[in-house]
Write a protein that holds these residues in place. Structure first.
Motif, short mmCIF file in Angstrom:
data_model
loop_
_atom_site.label_atom_id
_atom_site.label_comp_id
_atom_site.label_asym_id
_atom_site.label_seq_id
_atom_site.Cartn_x
_atom_site.Cartn_y
_atom_site.Cartn_z
N PRO A 138 -32.74 -121.28 76.40
CA PRO A 138 -32.26 -122.55 76.95
C PRO A 138 -32.38 -122.54 78.47
O PRO A 138 -32.44 -121.47 79.10
CB PRO A 138 -30.81 -122.62 76.50
CG PRO A 138 -30.44 -121.25 76.07
CD PRO A 138 -31.69 -120.49 75.77
N ALA A 139 -32.40 -123.74 79.06
CA ALA A 139 -32.65 -123.87 80.50
C ALA A 139 -31.69 -123.01 81.33
O ALA A 139 -32.10 -122.35 82.28
CB ALA A 139 -32.54 -125.34 80.91
N GLY A 140 -30.42 -123.00 80.95
CA GLY A 140 -29.41 -122.26 81.74
C GLY A 140 -29.72 -120.77 81.79
O GLY A 140 -29.52 -120.12 82.81
N ARG A 141 -30.22 -120.26 80.68
CA ARG A 141 -30.53 -118.82 80.61
C ARG A 141 -31.72 -118.51 81.53
O ARG A 141 -31.79 -117.46 82.16
CB ARG A 141 -30.84 -118.52 79.15
CG ARG A 141 -31.09 -117.14 78.85
CD ARG A 141 -30.14 -116.44 77.91
NE ARG A 141 -30.65 -115.07 77.81
CZ ARG A 141 -31.21 -114.57 76.73
NH1 ARG A 141 -31.27 -115.28 75.62
NH2 ARG A 141 -31.68 -113.34 76.75
N MET A 165 -40.78 -124.25 71.66
CA MET A 165 -40.77 -125.39 72.57
C MET A 165 -39.68 -125.18 73.62
O MET A 165 -38.60 -124.68 73.33
CB MET A 165 -40.45 -126.69 71.81
CG MET A 165 -41.49 -127.11 70.79
SD MET A 165 -43.08 -127.60 71.52
CE MET A 165 -42.66 -129.10 72.40
N LEU A 166 -39.99 -125.58 74.86
CA LEU A 166 -39.02 -125.48 75.95
C LEU A 166 -38.55 -126.88 76.35
O LEU A 166 -39.30 -127.85 76.25
CB LEU A 166 -39.66 -124.80 77.16
CG LEU A 166 -39.97 -123.31 77.01
CD1 LEU A 166 -40.83 -122.83 78.17
CD2 LEU A 166 -38.67 -122.51 76.93
N ASP A 167 -37.33 -126.93 76.86
CA ASP A 167 -36.79 -128.19 77.37
C ASP A 167 -37.24 -128.35 78.82
O ASP A 167 -36.55 -127.97 79.76
CB ASP A 167 -35.26 -128.17 77.26
CG ASP A 167 -34.65 -129.53 77.55
OD1 ASP A 167 -35.35 -130.38 78.15
OD2 ASP A 167 -33.49 -129.73 77.18
N LEU A 168 -38.44 -128.89 78.99
CA LEU A 168 -39.08 -128.94 80.32
C LEU A 168 -38.19 -129.64 81.35
O LEU A 168 -38.02 -129.16 82.47
CB LEU A 168 -40.43 -129.66 80.23
CG LEU A 168 -41.47 -129.02 79.32
CD1 LEU A 168 -42.72 -129.90 79.25
CD2 LEU A 168 -41.85 -127.64 79.82
N ASP A 173 -35.11 -129.61 86.28
CA ASP A 173 -33.97 -130.06 87.09
C ASP A 173 -33.28 -128.88 87.75
O ASP A 173 -32.93 -128.93 88.94
CB ASP A 173 -32.97 -130.85 86.23
CG ASP A 173 -33.50 -132.24 85.90
OD1 ASP A 173 -34.49 -132.67 86.53
OD2 ASP A 173 -32.93 -132.89 84.99
N LEU A 174 -33.08 -127.80 86.99
CA LEU A 174 -32.41 -126.62 87.56
C LEU A 174 -33.29 -125.95 88.61
O LEU A 174 -32.81 -125.49 89.64
CB LEU A 174 -32.06 -125.61 86.45
CG LEU A 174 -30.97 -126.09 85.47
CD1 LEU A 174 -30.84 -125.11 84.30
CD2 LEU A 174 -29.63 -126.24 86.19
N ALA A 175 -34.60 -125.90 88.36
CA ALA A 175 -35.52 -125.28 89.32
C ALA A 175 -35.58 -126.11 90.61
O ALA A 175 -35.49 -125.56 91.72
CB ALA A 175 -36.92 -125.16 88.71
N HIS A 176 -35.71 -127.41 90.46
CA HIS A 176 -35.83 -128.26 91.65
C HIS A 176 -34.57 -128.23 92.52
O HIS A 176 -34.65 -128.32 93.75
CB HIS A 176 -36.17 -129.69 91.24
CG HIS A 176 -37.56 -129.82 90.70
ND1 HIS A 176 -37.98 -130.86 89.92
CD2 HIS A 176 -38.64 -128.99 90.81
CE1 HIS A 176 -39.25 -130.69 89.58
NE2 HIS A 176 -39.67 -129.55 90.10
N ALA A 177 -33.43 -128.06 91.87
CA ALA A 177 -32.17 -127.97 92.64
C ALA A 177 -32.21 -126.76 93.57
O ALA A 177 -31.48 -126.71 94.57
CB ALA A 177 -30.98 -127.88 91.69
#
Ligand SMILES: *Cc1c(COP(=O)(O)O)cnc(C)c1O
Length: 392
Positions: A138-141, A165-168, A173-177
């Motif tokens: 998951p994105a958080g991980r 599949m990944l939640d792009l 959003d987390l990367a851009h922050a």
């Protein structure tokens, strides 16, 4: 050089993109290294205009390249496309161009094997560190792996071989922050998903696959949707000296004309074959995100809004079927060629062994078989698979 109207549907656009302006329907193949100018001033000016479609020197492309680059940018929904000599080069060239010693990147454990080896090999030697996340994380991980020096995440969705599949959007959003760039290997989803609408900064595609569609060329595309990033990608490619041959570009442009019909047919045939396999007692799991009930299906339904899918997927066999047995199963297939790559008109099969130990977070009991479904009649393919499964 394009008659494209983005309000039209993709099948219509594929007939209009990158057309010739000179009476003929298709642009001719232009070959050349030297470009001649009237004056030294004009020669120098052309170099400064290499971010536009200006002829300057062969390595920066000519009208044949520009026609294909425009078409790919439009299909991806980006502003600019850099063409390079192979799909692998579409991964390595922008990464080498954008990263520097001391940087850190995060990649999925499910990325294309040679991409992974590039990160742990050459990038490591140049002082770029790589952290690897499980393919279905998951994105958080994934964001937990971000460090102060993290510059880029390299995603692939679905993954190679195991098709997680990944939640792009959530990852982006987390990367851009944190000011981190998001690169996606979009080879599986090319023309089926618009990567920039999901927060991707760089979309990397092996045009070798469905875009060319005939297993007769190697070509890669790096697409961006930002002017500053475009200059960095274009400069990096020029510094490394990568380029693409005009004959291959011309063939890929020709391939794009039939991309939608081939993908539509192959996608549906692939699902028919996948459904047959999912119901077979010797098959434990079918790893195909577009198959109802398969892992990753919910994300595929959300992100692949038009319902299209590629015809590449894997199967996992029931307990007790070992790698040698899977080799035997593949070897007995008559209509599936044994060979690397995919996206052509013909079906292929491979035994997937080696580093892959889990799919969708669950250990793989036996060995996987990766199938690429071509343009053959699905009933013939199913009969071929059925015969070989009976002998397992
Ligand atoms: C095939 C492939 C590539 C590399 O493409 P080549 O043109 O063969 O170098 C990159 N990414 C994925 C996901 C692929 O399947």
């Amino acid at each position: 050089m394009t008659d494209d109207d983005p309000s039209h549907a993709m099948p219509t656009r594929l007939t209009r993109l990158g057309r010739s302006r000179h009476g003929l329907i298709n642009p001719p193949v232009a070959r050349g290294s030297t470009v001649l100018f009237e004056t030294m001033d004009a020669l120098r000016q052309s170099g400064r205009r290499r971010y536009e479609h200006a002829l300057s020197y062969g390595i920066h492309g000519n009208d044949t390249h520009f026609a294909l680059a425009d078409a790919v940018a439009a299909i991806e929904g980006g502003s600019n496309t850099q063409l390079v000599g192979s799909g692998l080069s579409a991964i390595t060239t922008p990464l080498l161009g954008l990263l520097r010693s001391g940087d850190h990147i995060v990649v999925s454990d499910g990325i294309y094997g040679p991409s992974r080896r590039f990160c742990t090999g050459m990038l490591a030697r140049f002082g770029v560190r790589t952290s690897v996340h499980p393919p279905a994380a998951p994105a958080g991980r994934i964001a937990d792996l971000f460090e102060p020096d993290t510059r880029l995440v390299l995603l692939e969705s679905p993954s190679s071989d195991t098709f997680e599949m990944l939640d792009l959007r959530a990852i982006a959003d987390l990367a851009h922050a944190r000011g981190i760039l998001v690169a996606l290997d979009n080879t599986w989803g090319f023309s089926l998903i618009r990567p920039f609408e999901h927060g991707v900064d760089l979309s990397l595609v092996a045009l070798t696959k469905y875009a060319s569609g005939h297993s007769d060329l190697l070509l890669g595309a790096v697409t961006v949707n930002d002017a500053a990033l475009w200059r960095r990608v274009r400069d990096g490619t020029a510094e490394l000296g990568d380029t693409a041959g005009p004959d291959d570009c011309w063939l890929a442009l020709r391939g794009l004309r039939t991309l939608d019909v081939r993908l539509d047919r192959q996608g549906r045939s692939g699902l028919a074959v996948a459904r047959f396999l999912a119901g077979h007692p010797k098959v434990a799991r079918v790893l195909h995100p577009a198959l109802e009930g398969a892992p990753g299906h919910a994300i595929w339904r959300r992100d692949y809004a038009d319902g299209g899918c590629a015809s590449l997927f894997s199967i996992e066999f029931a307990d007790g079927i070992d790698a040698a047995a899977v080799d035997g199963f593949v070897d007995r297939l008559a209509l599936f060629g044994k060979g690397w790559s995919w996206g052509g008109f013909e079906s292929l099969a491979l035994t997937v062994t080696g580093g892959i130990v889990r799919a969708h977070g669950v250990p793989v009991a036996g060995t996987l078989c990766r199938l690429h479904v071509g343009l053959e009649e699905p009933d013939d393919l199913i009969a071929d698979l059925s015969r070989s499964l009976d002998l397992l």
